[in-house]
Design a protein around this motif. Structure first.
Motif, PDB file in Angstrom:
ATOM      1  N   THR A   1       1.044  -1.273  -0.113  1.00  0.00           N
ATOM      2  CA  THR A   1      -0.284  -0.648  -0.080  1.00  0.00           C
ATOM      3  C   THR A   1       0.862   1.381   0.911  1.00  0.00           C
ATOM      4  OG1 THR A   1       0.230   0.017   2.629  1.00  0.00           O
ATOM      5  CG2 THR A   1      -1.902  -1.455   0.905  1.00  0.00           C
ATOM      6  N   GLU A   2      -0.001   2.695  -0.139  1.00  0.00           N
ATOM      7  CA  GLU A   2       1.433   3.525  -0.258  1.00  0.00           C
ATOM      8  C   GLU A   2       1.090   4.359   1.006  1.00  0.00           C
ATOM      9  OE1 GLU A   2       2.224   5.200  -3.135  1.00  0.00           O
ATOM     10  OE2 GLU A   2       1.575   3.961  -4.673  1.00  0.00           O
ATOM     11  N   ALA A   3       0.640   3.843   1.985  1.00  0.00           N
ATOM     12  CA  ALA A   3       0.652   4.118   3.461  1.00  0.00           C
ATOM     13  C   ALA A   3       1.671   3.558   3.524  1.00  0.00           C
ATOM     14  CB  ALA A   3      -0.991   3.714   4.678  1.00  0.00           C
ATOM     15  N   GLU A   4       2.512   2.498   3.100  1.00  0.00           N
ATOM     16  CA  GLU A   4       3.264   1.743   4.281  1.00  0.00           C
ATOM     17  C   GLU A   4       4.318   1.690   3.472  1.00  0.00           C
ATOM     18  OE1 GLU A   4       0.219  -2.623   4.548  1.00  0.00           O
ATOM     19  OE2 GLU A   4       2.320  -2.384   2.509  1.00  0.00           O
ATOM     20  N   LEU A   5       4.610   2.671   2.541  1.00  0.00           N
ATOM     21  CA  LEU A   5       5.904   2.965   1.581  1.00  0.00           C
ATOM     22  C   LEU A   5       6.011   4.234   2.377  1.00  0.00           C
ATOM     23  CD1 LEU A   5       7.271   3.415  -0.323  1.00  0.00           C
ATOM     24  CD2 LEU A   5       5.454   4.205  -1.684  1.00  0.00           C
ATOM     25  N   SER A   6       5.134   5.443   2.016  1.00  0.00           N
ATOM     26  CA  SER A   6       5.371   6.472   3.162  1.00  0.00           C
ATOM     27  C   SER A   6       5.881   6.715   4.392  1.00  0.00           C
ATOM     28  CB  SER A   6       3.891   7.391   3.051  1.00  0.00           C
ATOM     29  OG  SER A   6       3.489   7.881   1.989  1.00  0.00           O
ATOM     30  N   TRP A   7       5.034   5.697   5.144  1.00  0.00           N
ATOM     31  CA  TRP A   7       5.526   5.579   6.653  1.00  0.00           C
ATOM     32  C   TRP A   7       7.268   4.876   6.826  1.00  0.00           C
ATOM     33  CZ3 TRP A   7       7.894   1.804   9.730  1.00  0.00           C
ATOM     34  CH2 TRP A   7       7.680   2.384  11.087  1.00  0.00           C
ATOM     35  N   LEU A   8       7.265   3.746   5.550  1.00  0.00           N
ATOM     36  CA  LEU A   8       8.616   3.212   5.463  1.00  0.00           C
ATOM     37  C   LEU A   8       9.530   4.209   4.618  1.00  0.00           C
ATOM     38  CD1 LEU A   8       8.342   0.117   4.015  1.00  0.00           C
ATOM     39  CD2 LEU A   8       8.706   0.033   6.263  1.00  0.00           C
ATOM     40  N   ARG A   9       9.280   5.184   4.327  1.00  0.00           N
ATOM     41  CA  ARG A   9      10.252   5.756   3.579  1.00  0.00           C
ATOM     42  C   ARG A   9      10.331   7.301   4.583  1.00  0.00           C
ATOM     43  NH1 ARG A   9       7.087   8.475  -1.438  1.00  0.00           N
ATOM     44  NH2 ARG A   9       8.476   6.710  -2.928  1.00  0.00           N
ATOM     45  N   ALA A  10       9.794   7.913   5.315  1.00  0.00           N
ATOM     46  CA  ALA A  10       9.733   8.782   6.150  1.00  0.00           C
ATOM     47  C   ALA A  10      10.542   8.055   7.099  1.00  0.00           C
ATOM     48  CB  ALA A  10       8.785   9.175   6.666  1.00  0.00           C
ATOM     49  N   GLU A  11      10.917   6.792   7.344  1.00  0.00           N
ATOM     50  CA  GLU A  11      11.705   6.535   8.737  1.00  0.00           C
ATOM     51  C   GLU A  11      12.713   5.862   8.042  1.00  0.00           C
ATOM     52  OE1 GLU A  11      10.945   6.291  11.978  1.00  0.00           O
ATOM     53  OE2 GLU A  11       8.929   6.496  11.808  1.00  0.00           O
ATOM     54  N   GLY A  12      13.342   5.966   7.255  1.00  0.00           N
ATOM     55  CA  GLY A  12      14.417   6.614   6.236  1.00  0.00           C
ATOM     56  C   GLY A  12      14.701   4.994   5.584  1.00  0.00           C
ATOM     57  N   CYS A  13      13.960   4.085   5.930  1.00  0.00           N
ATOM     58  CA  CYS A  13      14.526   2.760   4.810  1.00  0.00           C
ATOM     59  C   CYS A  13      14.957   3.168   3.290  1.00  0.00           C
ATOM     60  CB  CYS A  13      13.185   2.409   4.753  1.00  0.00           C
ATOM     61  SG  CYS A  13      13.563   0.189   4.482  1.00  0.00           S
ATOM     62  N   HIS A  14      15.613   1.961   3.319  1.00  0.00           N
ATOM     63  CA  HIS A  14      16.531   2.394   2.238  1.00  0.00           C
ATOM     64  C   HIS A  14      15.594   1.969   0.312  1.00  0.00           C
ATOM     65  CE1 HIS A  14      19.575   2.334   5.411  1.00  0.00           C
ATOM     66  NE2 HIS A  14      20.068   3.643   4.589  1.00  0.00           N
ATOM     67  N   GLU A  15      15.014   0.535   1.261  1.00  0.00           N
ATOM     68  CA  GLU A  15      14.421   0.102   0.204  1.00  0.00           C
ATOM     69  C   GLU A  15      13.151  -0.658   0.089  1.00  0.00           C
ATOM     70  OE1 GLU A  15      18.430  -1.500  -3.144  1.00  0.00           O
ATOM     71  OE2 GLU A  15      17.689  -3.241  -1.728  1.00  0.00           O
TER      72      GLU A  15
END
Length: 740
Positions: free
Chosen positions: A693-707
Motif C-alpha cells: 500500500t501507499e501508506a506503508e510506503l510513505s511510512w517506511l520512507r519517512a523512517e529512512g528505509c533504503h529499499e
C-alpha cells in the motif's frame, strides 16, 4: 576439488601509489631549494588537520579490510596466493606459507614470484628443475600467466602439490595450492594391492580369456606356479561352468551372489564368489577377478539364514520375515473375515540419544524397548524391528475397534517408563501409525505403506501419540511422489525459470535491483507455486540442482541489464552442506561475465543456526570475491541480533510479516523502526519486503528505509519484462530524489 577464486584486494596497490606520490612531491621540494612552491593561499591548520584525520581514517579502514580478507583466507584449508599483473606478491595465507615452508622466508609484498622460484631452484627446492633450470622456470612462468588445467609440482621433501591458477580482470593472478601427497601415496599403495593382497586375484585377457597375471595368494591357494598359470585360461580353472564370470546378462550383484566351482592343482574343488572389474593391463583390455573362497561359508548357512530374517541387535524378525508372516495372516483373514492391524512404532528423537549419550547407550535403549514391547504383547502377535528406530506389531484377534486403541496406549505407556542405562536415566517416547486390514489394504505391501504414512502423520501432528491411516494420506503421498517425478524431469529439460521482483530505492524511486524467484511453468497445470515444489526439493536434495540452475541463469540475465542493477539470489542451507557452493558461484560469475559486486546472495537465520566454521569461512570467501551478502526474513528468528555479530552483512531484509498492516499495528511499527535504526547504525542497507500500500510506503520512507519490494511496485516478472522496465528507466534520465 572445489575451485576458489578471490577478488584481488587493491588496498596495497593504492597505499603504494600514495607513498610514491608523496615521495615525488618531496623530491620536487628538494629541487626547488627545499622550499615548497608558493601558492596564493595556504590552507589553514584546522583544514590540514582535518584532511590528515580523513587520510588516517581511510588508511585505518583499508588496513581493517585487509585484515578481514587475511582472516578469511587464513581459515581456508588450501594455500591461497594473490599476485599483481607483474607477478609480484600481494597477499598469501598461512597454508600457502606452510606448503612452501622452504621458501617462505622469501615471501614479501612486492617480491616477484619468478625471483623467489629462481632462488628456490638454486637451493634445490624443485627437483624437477635439476639440469634444466632456466627452461623449467620459463615454463612455470608461462603457466602462471596463461593458466589452463591444474598441474602438479613435486618438492624436494617429496611432497606433491596440485596447482590451480586463474587470472583476474586487472591482469593479476590468484593461485590455489593443495597438498595431494597423501592421495599420491594411496595411489601407489593401490598398485601394491594386487601383489600383496591376501585374496587370490587373477588378471585375464578380455578377448582371449588367457591368464595374464596372478598374485602370490592365487599361487598359494590353487597350487599352480606362475608359469603354469600363464598356460591356462579361466575356463580351464572352472569345474562345470561354461559361462564366464564377467559375461552373460546377469547384473554385477547377481554374478557376485553366484557360487562358482574351480579346480585346484591337486584336483580338489572349491566354492568361490567371484568379483570382476574391467581394466586395462599393459595396454590390453582385461578383467581383474577377486576369488573369494566361500567353502567354509557353506557350513554356516543355517546361521546366515537366521541372520537374513532377523535383526542382529535385538534378535527380532526383520521386515522381510514380518512381510512373510503378514502375508500368511492376510490369507487367513480372507477366509475368516477377521480384522488385523499393523502398528508402526517410531522412537521419538532417538538420534539425540546417540548424539548425547553415545551409540552404545542407544543400542541398549533399543534392546530395552524391544523387551518391553515383547512383554506387552501376546505370544501370537508378531513383533519386528524395521530400521534403526522403528518397530512394527501385527495385532490379531480384534473383536472391536477399541482393542487397537487400547493396545496402542499400552505400547506407548510401556516405552515411556524410564530406562537406567550405564548410570543414565533415559526417558523415551514413541509415536504409532496404524493401518487396519482389509479396510486400509488387503496385501502386505499396501498395509505396511499405509501404516508408515500414518506414523509420519503422528510424528508431524503430535509426537508421543498414535494416528490411524486415512485415505487422504495416500492421496497426499501420491501427489508428492508425482511432484518429485515431474520436478526431476523439469530439471533434466531445464524447464524452471527465474522471475524477477524489482527492488525500489526509496530515495530515488528507481529500480536498484531484482530478486530472482524460481518459477515452474507446467505444460498441464500452468504455473506451479514454489510452496508446492520447494519443500519436496529440499527433502529430496534437488534444491541443490535448482539453486545452481537459478544462480547460473540469474547471472546470465543480469549481465545484460543496463545501469549496474544488481540481482539477488536466495541460497538454501543445503547448498552450503554440499561443499561446492564457492565453485558454483565462481563458475556462474565466470560464465556470465557479471561483476561480483552486482550479485547479492540471500541467506536465512536457519543457516546461521549451524554456526559451523565451514559456513562462516564460505561467507567470508564469497564476500572477499566482492559478492554482497544479505540476511533474509530478518526478525523471524529468536536470535537475529546475535547473527549480526557473526558476519558483517551488506543488507538486512525486514520480513513481510512486520510490513503487512504496518500502519495499523504499533507493535510492528516499533519493530520495523528499531530494525531501520539498527541498520543505519551498522551502515547496512535496509530493505522492506511485502509492501502493498501507499501508506506503508510513505511510512517506511519517512523512517529512512533504503529499499522496498512488493506488489505495490510489481510482482515477479520474466526477464524480458524486467529488461523492458530497466530500458524505460534508463531513457527517463537521471534519478531525482523522491519526496517524502
Amino acid at each position: 576439488m572445489p575451485q576458489i577464486r578471490l577478488r584481488t584486494n587493491m588496498t596495497s596497490k593504492r597505499c603504494a601509489d600514495s607513498r610514491r606520490s608523496k615521495r615525488s612531491v618531496a623530491k620536487g621540494i628538494a629541487k626547488a631549494g627545499g622550499k615548497s612552491p608558493v601558492r596564493s593561499k595556504q590552507p589553514s591548520r584546522p583544514i590540514a588537520a582535518g584532511r590528515g584525520r580523513a587520510v588516517e581514517a581511510a588508511l585505518a579502514q583499508a588496513r581493517k579490510s585487509h585484515e578481514r580478507l587475511r582472516e578469511a583466507i587464513d581459515i581456508l584449508p588450501q594455500g591461497i596466493v594473490f599476485l599483481d599483473s607483474e607477478g609480484r606478491y600481494i597477499l598469501w595465507n598461512k597454508r600457502y606459507a606452510e606448503i612452501y615452508k622452504a621458501s617462505a622466508d622469501l615471501f614479501k609484498p612486492g617480491a616477484r614470484m619468478q625471483d623467489t622460484i629462481r632462488v628456490g631452484v638454486a637451493r634445490g627446492d624443485y627437483p624437477e628443475a635439476i639440469g634444466r633450470e632456466d627452461e623449467w622456470i620459463a615454463e612455470r612462468m608461462r603457466r602462471l600467466f596463461h593458466p589452463g588445467h591444474s598441474h602438479e609440482q613435486v618438492l624436494a621433501d617429496g611432497r606433491c602439490i596440485q596447482i590451480e591458477e586463474r587470472t583476474t580482470s586487472d591482469g593479476g593472478v590468484i593461485g590455489l595450492r593443495v597438498d595431494i601427497t597423501e592421495l599420491k601415496q594411496r595411489e601407489a599403495s593401490f598398485r601394491l594391492m594386487f601383489e600383496s593382497n591376501p585374496v587370490p586375484m587373477i588378471v585375464c585377457a578380455l578377448q582371449t580369456e588367457r591368464i595374464l597375471a596372478v598374485n602370490d595368494a592365487a599361487v598359494e591357494h590353487y597350487g599352480y606356479s606362475p608359469a603354469e598359470f600363464a598356460e591356462l585360461s579361466i575356463r580351464r580353472l572352472q569345474a562345470f561352468d561354461t559361462e564366464l564370470p564377467w559375461g552373460g546378462e546377469a547384473s554385477r550383484e547377481e554374478r557376485a551372489a553366484r557360487t562358482w566351482k574351480h579346480v585346484k592343482a591337486d584336483g580338489s574343488l572349491i566354492d568361490l564368489a567371484i568379483y570382476a572389474r574391467q581394466l586395462t593391463y599393459n595396454g590390453e583390455p582385461a578383467v581383474l577377478l577377486a576369488l573369494m573362497d566361500i567353502t567354509e561359508r557353506k557350513r554356516a548357512e543355517m546361521r546366515l539364514a537366521f541372520m537374513a530374517h532377523h535383526d542382529g541387535l535385538t534378535g527380532l524378525p526383520n521386515r522381510n520375515l514380518l512381510r512373510k508372516r503378514l502375508d500368511e495372516l492376510l490369507a487367513q483373514t480372507r477366509r475368516t473375515g477377521e480384522k488385523i492391524a499393523v502398528l508402526f512404532i517410531g522412537v521419538d528423537h532417538f538420534k539425540a540419544v546417540n548424539d548425547t549419550l553415545g551409540h552404545a547407550v542407544g543400542d541398549k535403549l533399543l534392546r530395552g524397548i524391544a523387551r518391553r514391547l515383547r512383554s506387552t504383547l501376546r505370544e501370537e502377535d508378531p513383533l519386528a524391528r524395521l530400521n534403526s528406530d522403528e518397530f512394527a506389531v501385527i495385532q490379531t484377534g480384534i473383536k472391536r475397534p477399541e482393542d487397537i486403541t487400547l493396545l496402542a496406549k499400552r505400547l506407548l505407556n510401556a516405552i515411556a517408563e524410564p530406562y537406567l542405562l550405564e548410570g543414565h536415566s533415559v526417558v523415551a517416547s514413541a509415536s504409532i501409525g496404524i493401518a487396519v486390514a482389509p479396510l486400509d489394504g488387503d496385501d502386505s505391501e499396501k498395509l505396511l505403506m499405509n501404516a508408515d504414512m500414518a506414523l509420519s502423520r503422528a510424528k508431524k501432528d503430535s509426537r508421543g501419540s498414535f494416528s490411524f491411516f486415512e485415505v487422504g494420506m495416500d492421496a497426499r503421498a501420491q501427489a508428492r511422489r508425482k511432484i518429485e517425478t515431474e520436478l526431476r524431469a523439469a530439471l533434466r529439460h531445464d524447464v524452471l525459470r527465474p522471475y524477477y521482483q524489482p527492488l525500489i530505492g526509496l530515495e530515488t524511486g528507481r529500480i536498484t535491483g531484482s530478486e530472482a524467484l524460481v518459477r515452474w511453468p507446467h505444460p498441464e497445470r500452468g504455473m506451479i507455486s514454489p510452496a508446492e515444489f520447494i519443500p519436496v526439493a529440499e527433502d529430496t536434495g534437488l534444491i541443490n540442482v535448482i539453486g545452481a540452475q537459478v544462480l547460473r541463469q540469474a547471472c546470465l540475465d543480469a549481465a545484460r541489464w543496463p545501469g549496474g542493477v544488481r540481482v539477488a539470489v536466495n541460497l538454501s542451507p543445503l547448498q552450503f552442506r554440499v561443499g561446492n557452493l564457492m565453485a558454483t558461484v565462481m563458475d556462474a560469475l565466470k560464465q556470465s561475465g557479471l561483476p561480483p559486486r552486482r550479485l547479492e546472495l540471500e541467506i536465512t537465520e536457519t543457516l546461521l543456526l549451524e554456526k559451523s566454521s565451514q559456513v562462516i569461512a564460505t561467507l567470508h570467501a564469497l564476500r572477499a570475491l566482492g559478492v554482497r551478502i544479505s540476511m533474509d526474513d530478518f526478525g523471524t528468528g529468536y536470535s537475529s541480533l546475535s547473527y549480526l555479530r557473526s558476519f558483517p552483512f551488506d543488507k538486512i531484509k525486514i520480513d513481510q510479516s512486520f510490513v503487512r498492516g504496518l500502519c495499523d499495528n504499533r507493535d510492528s511499527q516499533a519493530i520495523v523502526r528499531a530494525i531501520i535504526s539498527l541498520g543505519i547504525g551498522l551502515g547496512v542497507t535496509i530493505t522492506a519486503e511485502g509492501v502493498e500500500t501507499e501508506a506503508e510506503l510513505s511510512w517506511l520512507r519517512a523512517e529512512g528505509c533504503h529499499e522496498a519490494q512488493g506488489f505495490l511496485f510489481s510482482p515477479a516478472r520474466p526477464n524480458e519484462e524486467i529488461r523492458g522496465l530497466l530500458d524505460l528507466q534508463g531513457s527517463a534520465g537521471p534519478p531525482e530524489p523522491a519526496v517524502a
